[in-house]
Design an enzyme around this catalytic site. Structure first.
Site, PDB file in Angstrom:
ATOM      1  N   THR A   1       0.850  -1.188   0.000  1.00 59.98           N
ATOM      2  CA  THR A   1       0.000   0.000   0.000  1.00 59.98           C
ATOM      3  C   THR A   1       0.888   1.241   0.000  1.00 59.98           C
ATOM      4  OG1 THR A   1      -1.710  -1.359   0.980  1.00 59.98           O
ATOM      5  CG2 THR A   1      -2.051   0.983   1.193  1.00 59.98           C
ATOM      6  N   HIS A   2       2.040   1.110  -0.613  1.00 50.74           N
ATOM      7  CA  HIS A   2       3.015   2.195  -0.646  1.00 50.74           C
ATOM      8  C   HIS A   2       2.922   2.925  -1.981  1.00 50.74           C
ATOM      9  CE1 HIS A   2       5.192  -0.945   2.044  1.00 50.74           C
ATOM     10  NE2 HIS A   2       4.163  -0.393   2.653  1.00 50.74           N
ATOM     11  N   ILE A   3       1.976   3.844  -2.045  1.00 48.90           N
ATOM     12  CA  ILE A   3       1.775   4.633  -3.254  1.00 48.90           C
ATOM     13  C   ILE A   3       2.138   6.067  -2.936  1.00 48.90           C
ATOM     14  CG2 ILE A   3       0.062   5.407  -4.941  1.00 48.90           C
ATOM     15  CD1 ILE A   3      -1.199   2.805  -4.820  1.00 48.90           C
TER      16      ILE A   3
END
Lengths: 577, 219
Positions: free
Chosen positions: A505-507
């Protein structure tokens, strides 16, 4: 529309960065601070009921309600964007604490040269090595400036780990490729599950430098400098996609809410869905939201903070038409290379149900620019690691060694039963460079439950990512062999960006920081260039992804911004740069 | 009024199972009981029998251990389809619906309920065939989205917490040595290197000491 009484500060989003900013303002000033959070309130004791794979890891109870809002996605401007109809490559959280509740807790600092990526890369390899379509830029802040704030964050959360570079002195057993840190980790490393021990021994035998993952799933009871005490991790294996039932994993609800709950000048309003921020005459005036009763209200405020995660921050600025004279909003969308670099089938059982979201081991021998890139077909790197997060049967039953082809029936069942507790993964997290062709804007067709346009992601991998993934999968396969694997499935290769495969979930990006309004949306204090009382915090500010998990950096930037606001802005409002 | 459908399970095969009565009160079946008639929430009895036959071929009861029949997978699937998942509560379902590329994920309009209702027609009468013929019939549909969904649900029904209707008696967990939810492994996580550690499984209800509401019972 109802107009609520004006407050000194309104913060959109009750996750890690929003609540950290709230705590800094509410405890260090007399300002009235309101946090508007879209989701529901949560408490540690609620999480006892969450140890259920189906409802939490598959039906995803802790995530934003995708039936109401999602994003659309296409690979390039030539493609047709369609909605991501069910969660896949990333999992945005909702509810008090945000994604900081369901995170794994792996807590990296970024390496020093990632903050001056453009300058450093040009210096060493020349501008012609940069990819054709790149949009790489420097952050406008240095590692040295952020170091004290990294330390504060580690102490806030009680991060467990082993320093590899203490004030320039390299320490064996830690990550010797990290930037210099001023202090050892506040708590010792976590225990090492069997798979991680196999990785440690194998990677050491190959001459690499493995070290325990820096972990917010704290290894022992810990009291932080704010006086908040938490239990030590019990390795129950319910971290990632779950909330911690004993509060051992640092989460906003067990680390910041206990302090905020005591402040009379702080108000948390769950169930408030913010739709617009109003900016007039170079000043933010407040935000419009649908409150918990379903009524649309205007909350006026002296300072407005957007802290609603990368995609929401960017979308809110777009929906609100906040002035963007240089057209920087939405650009530099990056995700992260996240691949199962090698799947390992071991001789012996692994007992993988035991573990924690950040119990594991990594090596950074191929990170950043720690190895020479003159003769490899890519820039930068990342870390090869294995994390023993608690193996979940529904997600993992049926992962088969390459020699077995059946997909159902007796032969499949027998092979899957045999492989089940003998399956391990060596993963790779790699840097995702920024490109002009990867960006966000508003979708012309699809709408959310309120009728507002969805955010549209235009995103694909380039050769730099594909070549890096291939190189790292080979290295991981070498480690898998040294682990004595009886079979190995190497990663088949990165093709096109796949919105259905969970990556992380590293955007990052969309409202990036920088040294000049010509090339960024916010300055290095996360202050909007077009309205000095509007701050956009979180990893929306990252110009590109530097491989590691982003939370610690997002928090360090928030501390730095909070200091500037408390020490300078409150006394004399204006540009902080 | 809609006719109520039941699925009859042999008590001997599901002894100790937690089932639900018509008014959804929990009821524990003991091995001495007569066959139990489980009230169906979504399937008709005929559909349930055919789906039960299909999932029992996907995950058979054989020499490597019990399978979908003993675990009550069809009960799990029935409850999931009757609940919010079955009607697509967890999906963005606004149109327009267009066909996309695989990397954009499932773009269809059909809900899991609709996929099953159509799909089960293709396996009508399956429960009356011999296992070899059942396998041949499933082979014909193994590339359909119905079969893919049914395969996923079979794994879920084998290994879910028993509160969801499958994994009866924690039979699936026993099969793979998964202990279910547990408060702590502090002493064990770095012991047992290379040796199987197989604590006795416990359900969530047993661990927390009270019933927990599963998502299928939500609106």
């Amino acid at each position: 529309m109802k107009r609520l009484p004006e407050v000194d500060a309104v913060i959109v989003g009750g996750g890690w960065t929003g609540l950290l900013m709230a705590h800094q303002l509410a405890s260090r000033t007399s300002m009235s601070v309101v946090v508007l959070e879209r989701g529901a309130p949560r408490k540690t004791r609620d999480y006892l009921d969450t140890m259920d794979e189906l409802d939490y890891a598959i039906r995803l109870r802790m995530m934003q309600d995708i039936s109401k809002e999602t994003v659309t996605f296409r690979h390039s401007e030539r493609g047709r964007a369609l909605p991501v109809r069910q969660y896949g490559s990333f999992l945005p959280g909702a509810g008090v604490g945000g994604a900081g509740e369901h995170w794994s807790g792996i807590s990296y600092r970024y390496v020093p040269d990632s903050f001056d990526l453009l300058t450093k890369t040009k210096e060493k390899y020349g501008a012609k090595r940069l990819p054709e379509d790149h949009a790489i830029q420097d952050w406008g802040v240095s590692y040295a400036e952020l170091e004290p704030h990294y330390t504060r964050t580690e102490r806030l959360m009680g991060i467990s780990g082993k320093a590899g570079n203490l004030n320039g002195k390299l320490i064996e057993g830690g990550n010797i490729f990290e930037g210099p840190r001023s202090e050892e980790y506040p708590t010792p490393p976590m225990k090492m599950p069997y798979l991680a021990a196999l990785f440690r021994d194998a990677s050491k035998s190959l001459g690499y430098h493995p070290y325990p993952l820096p972990a917010a799933t704290t290894s022992q009871p810990y009291t932080n400098p704010d006086g908040v005490s938490r239990a030590g991790c019990s390795y129950c294996g319910y971290c990632e996609r779950y909330g911690c039932m004993i509060g051992a994993k640092s989460q906003p609800t067990n680390t910041l809410i206990p302090l905020l709950a005591k402040r009379k000048n702080f108000t948390l309003r769950p169930g408030c869905w913010v739709r617009r921020v109003t900016v007039e005459g170079g000043q933010a005036r407040g935000v419009t939201c649908i409150d918990a009763s379903g009524e649309e209200v205007f909350q006026p405020a002296g300072i407005v903070f957007l802290a609603s995660w990368t995609l929401n921050n960017t979308r809110l600025l777009m929906l609100s038409k906040v002035p963007d004279p240089h057209q920087n909003l939405g650009r530099n969308l990056t995700h992260q290379i996240s691949i199962p670099a090698a799947t390992v089938f071991t001789e012996k059982p692994l007992n993988r149900f035991m573990g924690a979201g950040s119990a594991g081991i990594a090596m950074n021998d191929f990170d950043a620019d720690v190895f020479d890139h003159s003769n490899v077909p890519f820039l930068r790197g990342g870390h090869i690691y294995t994390v023993c997060y608690g193996f979940r049967p529904m997600a993992n039953f049926g992962v088969m060694p390459p020699s077995r082809k059946a997909q159902w029936g007796s032969a499949w069942k027998k092979a899957a039963l045999d492989a089940y507790d003998r399956t391990g993964r060596i993963s790779f997290y790699g840097e995702h460079l920024a490109y002009k062709g990867n960006f966000m804007d508003l979708d012309p067709v699809y709408k959310d439950a309120q009728g507002d346009p969805l955010l549209r992601l235009t995103l694909d991998w380039r050769d730099n990512e594909r070549n890096m993934a291939k190189f790292m999968a080979e290295k991981a396969t070498g480690i898998a062999r040294a682990m004595g694997a009886r079979e190995i499935t190497p990663f088949p290769g990165l093709k096109s960006y796949d919105a259905t495969r969970y990556q992380s979930t590293h955007i990052q990006g969309g409202a990036i920081m920088g040294a000049s309004p010509a090339t960024s949306v916010v300055n290095s204090y996360l202050q909007h260039w077009s309205a000095n009382n509007l701050f956009v915090i979180g990893s929306s500010a990252f110009p590109q992804n530097p491989s590691g998990n982003p939370t610690l950096t997002a928090m360090a930037l928030t501390y730095r911004a909070a200091d500037a606001i408390v020490e300078r802005y409150v006394k004399k409002p204006g540009s902080l740069v | 009024m809609k006719r109520r459908h039941f699925l009859t399970l042999s008590a001997a095969s599901v002894g100790g199972a937690l089932v639900y009565t018509l008014d959804r009160r929990p009821y524990v079946v003991s091995a001495q009981d007569k066959p139990v008639r489980v009230p169906l929430r979504f399937f008709t009895e005929t559909e349930a029998l055919d789906v039960a036959a299909a999932v029992a071929r996907i995950f058979p009861s054989d020499e490597s251990g019990p399978g979908a029949n003993e675990a009550g997978v069809v009960v799990y699937v029935d409850r999931q389809l009757a609940g919010p998942y079955g009607r697509d509560r967890y999906r963005y379902t606004q149109g327009p619906f267009e066909s996309g590329i695989p990397e954009q994920g499932y773009q269809g309009k059909a809900t899991p309920r609709e996929i099953y209702r159509e799909g089960v027609k293709k396996i009508a009468g399956l429960s009356k065939l011999a296992p070899v013929e059942q396998d041949a019939a499933l082979k014909q549909i193994e590339t359909t989205s119905f079969f893919t969904l049914m395969r996923t649900h079979t794994i879920e029904g084998m290994f879910c917490d028993p509160m969801h209707g499958g994994n009866i008696g924690m039979i699936g967990w026993q099969l793979i040595g998964f202990p279910g939810p547990r408060m702590t492994y502090f002493e064990d996580v770095d012991s047992h290197y290379g040796n199987p550690f197989r604590p006795k499984p416990q359900s969530l209800r047993q661990v927390v000491g009270r019933p927990v509401k599963p998502s299928e019972d939500e609106a």
